[in-house]
Design a protein around this motif. Structure first.
Motif, PDB file in Angstrom:
ATOM      1  N   GLU A 179     -24.386 -39.064  -7.574  1.00  0.00           N
ATOM      2  CA  GLU A 179     -24.128 -38.214  -7.004  1.00  0.00           C
ATOM      3  C   GLU A 179     -22.765 -37.544  -6.923  1.00  0.00           C
ATOM      4  O   GLU A 179     -21.496 -37.963  -6.789  1.00  0.00           O
ATOM      5  N   ALA A 180     -22.036 -36.443  -7.025  1.00  0.00           N
ATOM      6  CA  ALA A 180     -21.042 -35.433  -7.042  1.00  0.00           C
ATOM      7  C   ALA A 180     -20.893 -34.184  -6.432  1.00  0.00           C
ATOM      8  O   ALA A 180     -21.371 -33.171  -6.099  1.00  0.00           O
ATOM      9  N   PHE A 181     -20.134 -35.199  -5.701  1.00  0.00           N
ATOM     10  CA  PHE A 181     -19.248 -34.346  -4.487  1.00  0.00           C
ATOM     11  C   PHE A 181     -18.048 -33.551  -5.180  1.00  0.00           C
ATOM     12  O   PHE A 181     -16.751 -33.713  -5.458  1.00  0.00           O
ATOM     13  N   PHE A 182     -18.140 -32.020  -5.166  1.00  0.00           N
ATOM     14  CA  PHE A 182     -16.994 -30.949  -5.428  1.00  0.00           C
ATOM     15  C   PHE A 182     -16.220 -30.480  -4.357  1.00  0.00           C
ATOM     16  O   PHE A 182     -16.803 -31.207  -2.953  1.00  0.00           O
ATOM     17  N   ALA A 183     -15.404 -29.766  -4.007  1.00  0.00           N
ATOM     18  CA  ALA A 183     -14.494 -29.290  -3.393  1.00  0.00           C
ATOM     19  C   ALA A 183     -15.960 -28.285  -1.989  1.00  0.00           C
ATOM     20  O   ALA A 183     -15.964 -27.650  -1.497  1.00  0.00           O
ATOM     21  N   VAL A 184     -16.382 -27.514  -2.839  1.00  0.00           N
ATOM     22  CA  VAL A 184     -17.735 -26.975  -2.086  1.00  0.00           C
ATOM     23  C   VAL A 184     -19.257 -26.856  -2.223  1.00  0.00           C
ATOM     24  O   VAL A 184     -19.823 -26.592  -1.387  1.00  0.00           O
ATOM     25  N   GLY A 185     -20.052 -28.487  -2.329  1.00  0.00           N
ATOM     26  CA  GLY A 185     -20.817 -29.049  -1.615  1.00  0.00           C
ATOM     27  C   GLY A 185     -20.603 -30.491  -2.804  1.00  0.00           C
ATOM     28  O   GLY A 185     -19.950 -30.787  -3.181  1.00  0.00           O
ATOM     29  N   PHE A 186     -22.007 -30.434  -2.937  1.00  0.00           N
ATOM     30  CA  PHE A 186     -22.127 -32.043  -3.419  1.00  0.00           C
ATOM     31  C   PHE A 186     -23.369 -31.369  -5.328  1.00  0.00           C
ATOM     32  O   PHE A 186     -24.863 -31.061  -4.302  1.00  0.00           O
ATOM     33  N   VAL A 187     -24.082 -32.029  -5.427  1.00  0.00           N
ATOM     34  CA  VAL A 187     -25.067 -32.041  -6.559  1.00  0.00           C
ATOM     35  C   VAL A 187     -26.234 -34.037  -6.827  1.00  0.00           C
ATOM     36  O   VAL A 187     -24.696 -34.541  -6.938  1.00  0.00           O
ATOM     37  N   ASN A 188     -27.464 -33.416  -6.518  1.00  0.00           N
ATOM     38  CA  ASN A 188     -27.776 -34.819  -6.901  1.00  0.00           C
ATOM     39  C   ASN A 188     -28.745 -35.051  -7.408  1.00  0.00           C
ATOM     40  O   ASN A 188     -29.624 -33.767  -7.468  1.00  0.00           O
ATOM     41  N   THR A 189     -28.317 -36.252  -8.492  1.00  0.00           N
ATOM     42  CA  THR A 189     -28.932 -35.795  -9.406  1.00  0.00           C
ATOM     43  C   THR A 189     -30.889 -36.602  -8.947  1.00  0.00           C
ATOM     44  O   THR A 189     -31.308 -36.708 -10.395  1.00  0.00           O
ATOM     45  N   THR A 190     -30.492 -36.903  -9.086  1.00  0.00           N
ATOM     46  CA  THR A 190     -32.079 -38.005  -7.891  1.00  0.00           C
ATOM     47  C   THR A 190     -32.939 -36.352  -7.554  1.00  0.00           C
ATOM     48  O   THR A 190     -34.568 -36.305  -8.209  1.00  0.00           O
ATOM     49  N   ALA A 191     -33.243 -35.594  -7.286  1.00  0.00           N
ATOM     50  CA  ALA A 191     -33.561 -34.349  -7.042  1.00  0.00           C
ATOM     51  C   ALA A 191     -33.220 -32.977  -7.808  1.00  0.00           C
ATOM     52  O   ALA A 191     -33.974 -31.575  -7.707  1.00  0.00           O
ATOM     53  N   TRP A 192     -32.208 -33.158  -8.890  1.00  0.00           N
ATOM     54  CA  TRP A 192     -31.330 -32.048  -9.450  1.00  0.00           C
ATOM     55  C   TRP A 192     -31.457 -30.558  -8.227  1.00  0.00           C
ATOM     56  O   TRP A 192     -31.461 -29.358  -8.046  1.00  0.00           O
ATOM     57  N   ARG A 193     -30.479 -30.813  -6.794  1.00  0.00           N
ATOM     58  CA  ARG A 193     -30.366 -29.564  -6.348  1.00  0.00           C
ATOM     59  C   ARG A 193     -29.143 -29.682  -6.336  1.00  0.00           C
ATOM     60  O   ARG A 193     -28.079 -31.304  -5.618  1.00  0.00           O
ATOM     61  N   PHE A 194     -28.481 -28.461  -5.818  1.00  0.00           N
ATOM     62  CA  PHE A 194     -26.995 -28.733  -5.136  1.00  0.00           C
ATOM     63  C   PHE A 194     -26.628 -27.882  -3.363  1.00  0.00           C
ATOM     64  O   PHE A 194     -27.916 -26.844  -3.319  1.00  0.00           O
TER      65      PHE A 194
END
Length: 151
Positions: free
Chosen positions: A34-49
């Motif tokens: 999971e990559a957490f950004f200033a505006v949200g996060f990306v989960n690579t397991t489900a490939w969703r933002f």
């Protein structure tokens, strides 16, 4: 970073914008990242933002531990730094406010990332803490150079 790189308001604003574009915390665990950004996060397991606002709408904020609330707080502090840097386009910016907001965002981001280190089989990389604190130092140094030149 050279102080001359931050000598114009547009460059300072660009720096603060750029700091929000990088992933702040990268969480690596069994089965995903999971990559957490200033505006949200990306989960690579489900490939969703997931946007930060969606996260706060779903998560019961009152029951979240402080370490998980540190992410939205750091995002709010980054937004405050962005607004302060935008004021540089008018002659109203105080670089100390911009640098202070970035420094506080960096500390909150470190707290957020370090909170994951207590869990087994997880690695949290606090990229944002380093970048935000580095940006705060660069802005503070550039501001002190300006004050020395003026006196």
């Amino acid at each position: 970073m050279s102080d001359r790189l931050l000598d114009t308001p547009r460059r300072r604003l660009a720096l603060v914008l750029l700091l929000g574009a990088f992933p702040w915390t990268v969480l690596v665990y069994d089965g995903g990242v999971e990559a957490f950004f200033a505006v949200g996060f990306v989960n690579t397991t489900a490939w969703r933002f997931v946007t930060l606002l969606d996260y706060l709408a779903v998560a019961p904020v009152a029951s979240l531990p402080g370490r998980l609330l540190a992410w939205p707080v750091s995002a709010a502090l980054w937004a405050a730094a962005l607004a302060s840097a935008a004021l540089a386009l008018t002659p109203r910016e105080d670089r100390r406010v911009t640098a202070g907001a970035l420094a506080l965002a960096g500390v909150n981001q470190a707290w957020f990332a370090l909170g994951f280190w207590t869990r087994a089989n997880q690695l949290a990389v606090p990229i944002g803490a380093v970048l935000l604190l580095g940006g705060a130092v660069a802005l503070a140094r550039a501001g002190s150079e300006d004050r020395r030149r003026q006196s």
